[in-house]
Design a protein around this motif. Sequence first.
Motif, mmCIF file in Angstrom:
data_model
loop_
_atom_site.group_PDB
_atom_site.id
_atom_site.type_symbol
_atom_site.label_atom_id
_atom_site.label_comp_id
_atom_site.label_asym_id
_atom_site.label_seq_id
_atom_site.Cartn_x
_atom_site.Cartn_y
_atom_site.Cartn_z
ATOM 1 N N MET A 220 0.812 -1.219 0.000
ATOM 2 C CA MET A 220 0.000 0.000 0.000
ATOM 3 C C MET A 220 0.848 1.273 0.000
ATOM 4 O O MET A 220 0.514 2.260 -0.651
ATOM 5 C CB MET A 220 -0.898 -0.012 1.250
ATOM 6 N N GLN A 221 1.934 1.207 0.749
ATOM 7 C CA GLN A 221 2.751 2.403 0.862
ATOM 8 C C GLN A 221 3.298 2.837 -0.482
ATOM 9 O O GLN A 221 3.302 4.015 -0.810
ATOM 10 C CB GLN A 221 3.910 2.077 1.786
ATOM 11 N N ASP A 319 -7.797 3.572 0.144
ATOM 12 C CA ASP A 319 -6.936 2.561 0.773
ATOM 13 C C ASP A 319 -7.847 1.474 1.347
ATOM 14 O O ASP A 319 -8.480 1.662 2.379
ATOM 15 C CB ASP A 319 -6.093 3.249 1.870
ATOM 16 N N THR A 349 -3.823 -4.469 -0.675
ATOM 17 C CA THR A 349 -2.544 -5.046 -0.260
ATOM 18 C C THR A 349 -2.767 -6.474 0.224
ATOM 19 O O THR A 349 -3.866 -6.796 0.671
ATOM 20 C CB THR A 349 -1.938 -4.193 0.888
ATOM 21 N N SER A 351 -0.931 -7.506 2.668
ATOM 22 C CA SER A 351 -0.308 -7.469 4.000
ATOM 23 C C SER A 351 -1.199 -8.026 5.100
ATOM 24 O O SER A 351 -0.723 -8.662 6.025
ATOM 25 C CB SER A 351 0.076 -6.036 4.359
ATOM 26 N N LYS A 352 -2.503 -7.761 5.028
ATOM 27 C CA LYS A 352 -3.407 -8.273 6.071
ATOM 28 C C LYS A 352 -3.960 -9.639 5.669
ATOM 29 O O LYS A 352 -4.139 -10.505 6.516
ATOM 30 C CB LYS A 352 -4.580 -7.318 6.324
ATOM 31 N N ARG A 359 5.361 -7.963 0.704
ATOM 32 C CA ARG A 359 5.406 -6.633 0.070
ATOM 33 C C ARG A 359 4.765 -6.673 -1.319
ATOM 34 O O ARG A 359 5.409 -6.387 -2.334
ATOM 35 C CB ARG A 359 6.857 -6.083 -0.030
HETATM 36 C C1 LIG Z 1 -4.565 2.098 6.805
HETATM 37 C C2 LIG Z 1 -3.540 1.100 6.371
HETATM 38 N N1 LIG Z 1 -3.226 0.995 5.081
HETATM 39 C C3 LIG Z 1 -2.330 0.098 4.648
HETATM 40 C C4 LIG Z 1 -1.688 -0.752 5.519
HETATM 41 C C5 LIG Z 1 -0.733 -1.780 5.007
HETATM 42 O O1 LIG Z 1 0.123 -1.280 4.049
HETATM 43 P P1 LIG Z 1 1.251 -2.138 3.343
HETATM 44 O O2 LIG Z 1 0.643 -2.816 2.164
HETATM 45 O O3 LIG Z 1 2.243 -1.099 2.927
HETATM 46 O O4 LIG Z 1 1.788 -3.129 4.312
HETATM 47 C C6 LIG Z 1 -1.964 -0.648 6.874
HETATM 48 C C7 LIG Z 1 -1.247 -1.491 7.846
HETATM 49 O O5 LIG Z 1 -1.420 -1.449 9.010
HETATM 50 C C8 LIG Z 1 -2.926 0.280 7.310
HETATM 51 O O6 LIG Z 1 -3.239 0.399 8.602
#
Ligand SMILES: Cc1ncc(COP(=O)(O)O)c(C=O)c1O
Length: 519
Positions: A220-221, A319, A349, A351-352, A359
């Motif tokens: 996401m970043q 997001d 993403t 990530s979760k 990544r």
């Molecule tokens: C609001 C939000 N967006 C995105 C992410 C995750 O981003 P990334 O894909 O960079 O790990 C998080 C992780 O805690 C989050 O809280």
Amino acid sequence: MPKRKSRPQKRRRRSIIAFDMVRLDRTATEPLHEQLYRQIRDELKSGRFSDSSSRLPSSRTLAADRGISRSTVRLALSKLHAEGYLRSKSGSGTFVATLLPESFLTANQPKTYEPVQRPVRISDRVRAIPDQRVGSQFDLGATGAGPGVSLVASIPAVDEFPIAVWERLRTQVLAKKGVNLLRYSSNRGDVDLRGAIAAYLCDFRAARCHPDQIVIVAGMQQAMLISAMAVLNPGEVAWIEDPCYQQTRRVLSLAGVKIMPKALDRHGIVIARSRKEQPPRMIYVTPSHQFPLGITMSFQRRTALLDFARAHNAFIFEDDYDAEFRFVGPPLPSLQGIDNAGRVIYAGTVSKILCPSLRLGYIIAPEQLVDSFVKIRSAMDQHSSPVEQATLARFITEGFFLSHIKRMRNLYAERRDFFIKEFNELLGDRFILQVPEAGLNIVAWLKREQDFPMIKHITSEIGVRPSALSYFCIEAKLKPAFLFGFAAWTPTQIRESLLKLASALRKCGKDSNYGCQSR
Ligand SMILES: Cc1ncc(COP(=O)(O)O)c(C=O)c1O
């Protein structure tokens, strides 16, 4: 002259002595050919073989001498050959290389100079990033919590990630696509993965897109950074929710954007702009589940936001980081799905859903922005690992992705219910839980504001580490609260952690020597 003649003989004799020194251990786990390779290599590096006229005995002689098979000797010698320690002369045999590979790899140590202590000039870009960490604090990553610390917000249950399935698919894609996965690859992302993500988002997030609008990114970043760099010039305005995900602030600062925090009400971001305020070029929101407050943006606010973006020629960055984990009712469609003016940049993403260390993330770019996004990605780091992308494509198309989401949603629902019950029992005298409809975190508001410094101090000491809500606030003045994560811990661990926190709070409440009352 006589001196020169005697040297090769001496070296050759030495080489024989060195082979005598080879000791092979048949009981060791290291294969015999590796032992032989390593010991000959070390001998060569020690310099005793350095004369280029040193001829090695034949593999037959060496095998007989050491009492091992010729194939073992051949394996060891062929590796030494491939790495450049040996060279063959046709018809004459095998010799020690004139220059060993180390001579091409090892730089000469420079003379040491007195270090000059002068302040280093650091760019304004770095100074603008709101991040106070230094040195080894970065080793803990953005969450700031290492292993063993519990109830940290936003951490998924990575121990449930199906490593064996992933490894099997990874091996299969490598066997099928081979070296094609080892080359530089598409800046847009793996074609199969883009297709699989587009189908998933259209089916489950009510998105409207085709695979060519998908750009695979490193989470996401990176999606935020690419989007901000593509649609905002330095100094232009981006609205963000206040409180907000702290990495969003860091990313937008890095992009040189002017951040304008916007308050939230129970419908989501408050759309309010005074006439003298510069209009936003981008509006960052988390509509499925606001981070950190957990609000689901209402339908009216979604349409109002789209109207506002359209009227102001702004883009909305959606997001959708954890939309998959809803516990109450069906999800609202993504903003991207109800946008008919190409104003929404949607990003997700894994990530979760899977784990953050992969990544991997994805953007649905408005059609006119796709090439600009990809240009930036290409200039940044070209692409994510083709091996992991191809594996994820298979993971999705073979049904493992959806099955994992369903299983994790169930698991998180159980952990969430358990957390709420135990929390209210053990800590209900000090906190009021605000239970959201979705996500992996829960906000706990303090009943007595004056407890805040004590609780903050205790949580920093005992390895139970909810985040203070104030950490995510920019201008917002909210009542004191903590954001607890519940997803990554088993019911036993949740109970232990809550008990630990409750007993530390009790002790602190009674014991004025505990060192936390005055803080
Ligand atoms: C609001 C939000 N967006 C995105 C992410 C995750 O981003 P990334 O894909 O960079 O790990 C998080 C992780 O805690 C989050 O809280």
